[in-house]
Design a protein around this motif. Structure first.
Motif, PDB file in Angstrom:
ATOM      1  N   THR A 263       0.822  -1.210   0.000  1.00 58.32           N
ATOM      2  CA  THR A 263       0.000   0.000   0.000  1.00 58.32           C
ATOM      3  C   THR A 263       0.859   1.265   0.000  1.00 58.32           C
ATOM      4  O   THR A 263       0.326   2.365  -0.121  1.00 58.32           O
ATOM      5  CB  THR A 263      -0.927   0.042   1.227  1.00 58.32           C
ATOM      6  OG1 THR A 263      -0.136   0.171   2.420  1.00 58.32           O
ATOM      7  CG2 THR A 263      -1.778  -1.220   1.303  1.00 58.32           C
ATOM      8  N   MET A 264       2.178   1.114   0.126  1.00 61.17           N
ATOM      9  CA  MET A 264       3.044   2.278   0.225  1.00 61.17           C
ATOM     10  C   MET A 264       3.224   2.933  -1.141  1.00 61.17           C
ATOM     11  O   MET A 264       3.285   2.265  -2.172  1.00 61.17           O
ATOM     12  CB  MET A 264       4.403   1.883   0.808  1.00 61.17           C
ATOM     13  CG  MET A 264       4.322   1.377   2.237  1.00 61.17           C
ATOM     14  SD  MET A 264       5.932   0.852   2.876  1.00 61.17           S
ATOM     15  CE  MET A 264       6.834   2.390   2.794  1.00 61.17           C
ATOM     16  N   ASP A 265       3.311   4.244  -1.132  1.00 56.60           N
ATOM     17  CA  ASP A 265       3.483   5.022  -2.357  1.00 56.60           C
ATOM     18  C   ASP A 265       4.973   5.137  -2.665  1.00 56.60           C
ATOM     19  O   ASP A 265       5.623   6.139  -2.356  1.00 56.60           O
ATOM     20  CB  ASP A 265       2.844   6.405  -2.191  1.00 56.60           C
ATOM     21  CG  ASP A 265       2.901   7.226  -3.475  1.00 56.60           C
ATOM     22  OD1 ASP A 265       3.106   6.625  -4.544  1.00 56.60           O
ATOM     23  OD2 ASP A 265       2.741   8.452  -3.393  1.00 56.60           O
ATOM     24  N   LYS A 266       5.516   4.073  -3.251  1.00 55.24           N
ATOM     25  CA  LYS A 266       6.942   4.006  -3.555  1.00 55.24           C
ATOM     26  C   LYS A 266       7.147   3.564  -5.001  1.00 55.24           C
ATOM     27  O   LYS A 266       6.289   2.947  -5.608  1.00 55.24           O
ATOM     28  CB  LYS A 266       7.643   3.014  -2.616  1.00 55.24           C
ATOM     29  CG  LYS A 266       7.582   3.368  -1.136  1.00 55.24           C
ATOM     30  CD  LYS A 266       8.449   4.576  -0.808  1.00 55.24           C
ATOM     31  CE  LYS A 266       8.508   4.815   0.693  1.00 55.24           C
ATOM     32  NZ  LYS A 266       9.367   5.982   1.045  1.00 55.24           N
ATOM     33  N   GLU A 267       8.338   3.876  -5.519  1.00 51.89           N
ATOM     34  CA  GLU A 267       8.710   3.389  -6.845  1.00 51.89           C
ATOM     35  C   GLU A 267       8.813   1.872  -6.837  1.00 51.89           C
ATOM     36  O   GLU A 267       9.132   1.271  -5.810  1.00 51.89           O
ATOM     37  CB  GLU A 267      10.050   4.004  -7.267  1.00 51.89           C
ATOM     38  CG  GLU A 267      10.048   5.516  -7.427  1.00 51.89           C
ATOM     39  CD  GLU A 267       9.223   5.959  -8.631  1.00 51.89           C
ATOM     40  OE1 GLU A 267       9.060   5.139  -9.555  1.00 51.89           O
ATOM     41  OE2 GLU A 267       8.753   7.117  -8.633  1.00 51.89           O
ATOM     42  N   GLN A 268       8.573   1.264  -7.999  1.00 49.83           N
ATOM     43  CA  GLN A 268       8.584  -0.192  -8.086  1.00 49.83           C
ATOM     44  C   GLN A 268       9.936  -0.790  -7.694  1.00 49.83           C
ATOM     45  O   GLN A 268       9.988  -1.817  -7.005  1.00 49.83           O
ATOM     46  CB  GLN A 268       8.198  -0.634  -9.502  1.00 49.83           C
ATOM     47  CG  GLN A 268       6.711  -0.550  -9.782  1.00 49.83           C
ATOM     48  CD  GLN A 268       5.897  -1.483  -8.890  1.00 49.83           C
ATOM     49  OE1 GLN A 268       6.115  -2.683  -8.860  1.00 49.83           O
ATOM     50  NE2 GLN A 268       4.964  -0.909  -8.138  1.00 49.83           N
ATOM     51  N   ALA A 269      11.033  -0.159  -8.115  1.00 48.90           N
ATOM     52  CA  ALA A 269      12.356  -0.687  -7.772  1.00 48.90           C
ATOM     53  C   ALA A 269      12.557  -0.688  -6.259  1.00 48.90           C
ATOM     54  O   ALA A 269      13.080  -1.657  -5.674  1.00 48.90           O
ATOM     55  CB  ALA A 269      13.446   0.143  -8.453  1.00 48.90           C
ATOM     56  N   TRP A 270      12.119   0.393  -5.603  1.00 45.48           N
ATOM     57  CA  TRP A 270      12.200   0.481  -4.138  1.00 45.48           C
ATOM     58  C   TRP A 270      11.366  -0.628  -3.507  1.00 45.48           C
ATOM     59  O   TRP A 270      11.808  -1.303  -2.578  1.00 45.48           O
ATOM     60  CB  TRP A 270      11.695   1.858  -3.696  1.00 45.48           C
ATOM     61  CG  TRP A 270      11.942   2.225  -2.268  1.00 45.48           C
ATOM     62  CD1 TRP A 270      12.921   3.057  -1.805  1.00 45.48           C
ATOM     63  CD2 TRP A 270      11.202   1.806  -1.110  1.00 45.48           C
ATOM     64  NE1 TRP A 270      12.834   3.182  -0.434  1.00 45.48           N
ATOM     65  CE2 TRP A 270      11.787   2.420   0.024  1.00 45.48           C
ATOM     66  CE3 TRP A 270      10.117   0.965  -0.916  1.00 45.48           C
ATOM     67  CZ2 TRP A 270      11.325   2.217   1.318  1.00 45.48           C
ATOM     68  CZ3 TRP A 270       9.647   0.757   0.382  1.00 45.48           C
ATOM     69  CH2 TRP A 270      10.248   1.380   1.480  1.00 45.48           C
ATOM     70  N   MET A 271      10.163  -0.824  -4.028  1.00 47.61           N
ATOM     71  CA  MET A 271       9.243  -1.805  -3.466  1.00 47.61           C
ATOM     72  C   MET A 271       9.802  -3.221  -3.557  1.00 47.61           C
ATOM     73  O   MET A 271       9.740  -3.984  -2.592  1.00 47.61           O
ATOM     74  CB  MET A 271       7.902  -1.718  -4.198  1.00 47.61           C
ATOM     75  CG  MET A 271       6.795  -2.544  -3.567  1.00 47.61           C
ATOM     76  SD  MET A 271       6.196  -1.789  -2.040  1.00 47.61           S
ATOM     77  CE  MET A 271       5.342  -0.364  -2.701  1.00 47.61           C
ATOM     78  N   TRP A 272      10.358  -3.558  -4.716  1.00 46.36           N
ATOM     79  CA  TRP A 272      10.892  -4.910  -4.876  1.00 46.36           C
ATOM     80  C   TRP A 272      12.100  -5.144  -3.978  1.00 46.36           C
ATOM     81  O   TRP A 272      12.266  -6.232  -3.414  1.00 46.36           O
ATOM     82  CB  TRP A 272      11.238  -5.171  -6.334  1.00 46.36           C
ATOM     83  CG  TRP A 272      10.032  -5.461  -7.164  1.00 46.36           C
ATOM     84  CD1 TRP A 272       9.447  -4.653  -8.102  1.00 46.36           C
ATOM     85  CD2 TRP A 272       9.216  -6.638  -7.112  1.00 46.36           C
ATOM     86  NE1 TRP A 272       8.331  -5.239  -8.628  1.00 46.36           N
ATOM     87  CE2 TRP A 272       8.162  -6.461  -8.040  1.00 46.36           C
ATOM     88  CE3 TRP A 272       9.270  -7.813  -6.375  1.00 46.36           C
ATOM     89  CZ2 TRP A 272       7.182  -7.418  -8.255  1.00 46.36           C
ATOM     90  CZ3 TRP A 272       8.290  -8.780  -6.571  1.00 46.36           C
ATOM     91  CH2 TRP A 272       7.270  -8.594  -7.499  1.00 46.36           C
TER      92      TRP A 272
END
Length: 351
Positions: A263-272
Motif C-alpha cells: 500500500t506504500m506510495d513508492k517506486e517499483q524498484a524500491w518496493m521490490w
C-alpha cells in the motif's frame, strides 16, 4: 490526587485518568496528554513522579477474554528469551494477576476496559529505505521463533485469518458477494471496485481450503509500522499491540507486513528491494517450508480482504463512516490488480 498541566484534556478524559490511576494505587500528582491511539482504542501518555505510562481504553469491544489472552501473551514473552521489548501491563494492587479493569465511560454511558502499561522509549518508524524493511522482517522472524514455544494456558479468542467466514458475522463471504452485486448507498463511491471484486473473490475464498494443514503457531498477526518502535538509530527495538494475537498459520507473520508494504506510495524498484529484504530478514530467523511459501500470494490478498470485511462490519455497526471501508475496498482491488501482474516475479523472490 491532583492533575498537573493536562489542560488539553477534557473533563471526561481527566476524570477517566484520575479514576484509573486511583484504581492502580497511584496517589501522586500526574500530568497527561492524548496519545496517537488507533482505530480500536484511545491512548493517553501519563507521567507520575517522573515515571511514564501508557493508558489504553479499548473502544470497539469490552470482551475481557480478549484482553486476558493478550496480557498472558505479553507476560509469557517477558519471561522468554525474546530480545525486543514488548508492552508490560501494570498490575492492580488488589490482585497482582489482574492487569485491566472496566470503567464507566461518562460520554457514552458504556462500560469500557482500560489498562495501564509501562512506557517504552522509541518512535514509530517511517520507511525511508528498503533496508528498514529487512529489519522489520527480521523482527517479525525473531518474534515468530519465540512465539512458537511460549506457554499459553488460555484459548485464543480470534480465529485464524483463513477462517474468515467465522470472523465477521455482519460481513460474511456471502454477504460481501451480495454487496459486490448490489452495493448499498453508503458504498456507491466504490461500486466499480466492488463489481471487479465480485469476479475474483470466489477464487480467493477457494484458495483458503486446505490452509489448516500448514504449520500453525501463536502469531502477532498485525505487524506494521504503527505496531513497532525504533530507537534513535532507526533499529526496531520493541513490538507493540498484541491485541489480535491468536493461533494461526506461522507464515501469516510474514504475509501481513508484506501485504501492508504494497500500500506504500513508492517506486517499483524500491518496493521490490524492500520485499526482498523483508523476506530474507524473516527467513534468516524462521525456516519456512515450500508449501508455506507457496501460499504467500494468496495470504497477502487475504490480509487485505480481512481488513475490508472488518471495516464493512464497523460500518454496519455504526462505528465508522463509509469512507474507511471505501478506502480499504479500493486498496484490495489495487492489490489484486498488482498480484495479477507481479505474482510470477514475487514467487521467484520466495524460492
Amino acid at each position: 490526587m491532583h492533575i498537573i498541566d493536562s489542560g488539553s484534556l477534557n473533563d471526561s478524559e481527566q476524570q477517566l485518568i484520575s479514576t484509573v490511576l486511583s484504581s492502580y494505587g497511584f496517589t501522586s500528582n500526574w500530568k497527561a496528554q492524548r496519545g496517537k491511539g488507533g482505530m480500536n482504542n484511545s491512548t493517553f501518555m501519563v507521567e507520575i513522579d517522573e515515571e511514564c505510562y501508557v493508558l489504553r481504553q479499548y473502544e470497539t469491544h469490552n470482551d475481557q477474554m480478549k484482553i486476558a489472552f493478550e496480557h498472558e501473551v505479553l507476560s509469557a514473552l517477558s519471561r522468554s528469551e525474546f530480545e525486543l521489548h514488548v508492552p508490560t501491563p501494570v498490575s492492580l494492587p488488589v490482585d497482582k494477576h489482574a492487569t485491566f479493569l472496566a470503567v464507566q465511560d461518562r460520554s457514552s454511558g458504556r462500560s469500557k476496559i482500560v489498562t495501564l502499561f509501562h512506557y517504552r522509549e522509541g518512535h514509530n518508524p517511517v520507511w525511508n529505505t528498503p533496508e528498514q524493511l529487512r529489519g522489520l522482517g527480521r523482527a517479525a522472524g525473531m518474534l515468530s521463533s519465540v512465539m512458537a514455544h511460549i506457554p499459553i494456558s488460555l484459548a485464543p479468542v480470534y480465529p485464524p485469518y483463513y477462517q474468515i467466514q467465522e470472523a465477521y458475522p455482519l460481513c460474511s463471504p456471502e454477504k460481501l458477494l451480495q454487496l459486490c452485486t448490489s452495493p448499498p448507498d453508503t458504498l456507491m463511491a466504490c461500486a466499480d471496485d466492488l463489481q471487479k471484486l465480485k469476479v475474483v473473490l470466489p477464487d480467493l475464498f477457494n484458495t483458503l481450503r486446505g490452509m489448516e494443514l500448514l504449520p500453525h503457531q501463536l502469531v502477532h498477526g498485525d505487524l506494521n509500522a504503527s505496531n513497532v518502535l525504533a530507537d534513535s538509530q532507526d533499529i526496531i527495538c520493541a513490538i507493540l499491540d498484541f491485541e489480535f494475537a491468536t493461533w494461526d498459520l506461522r507464515v501469516m507473520e510474514l504475509a501481513v507486513p508484506m501485504s501492508d508494504l504494497l500500500t506504500m506510495d513508492k517506486e517499483q524498484a524500491w518496493m521490490w528491494e524492500a520485499l526482498e529484504g523483508m523476506i530474507q530478514g524473516f527467513r534468516q530467523q524462521v525456516n519456512l517450508k515450500p508449501e508455506e511459501l507457496d501460499v504467500i500470494p494468496a495470504l497477502i490478498l487475504l490480509r487485505s480482504l480481512d481488513v475490508v470485511m472488518h471495516f464493512i462490519s464497523r460500518l454496519f455497526e455504526g462505528t465508522d463512516g463509509p469512507e474507511v471501508a471505501v478506502q480499504q475496498i479500493r486498496k484490495l482491488r489495487d492489490r489484486i490488480d498488482w498480484m495479477k501482474g507481479n505474482e510470477e516475479r514475487l514467487r521467484k523472490l520466495l524460492i
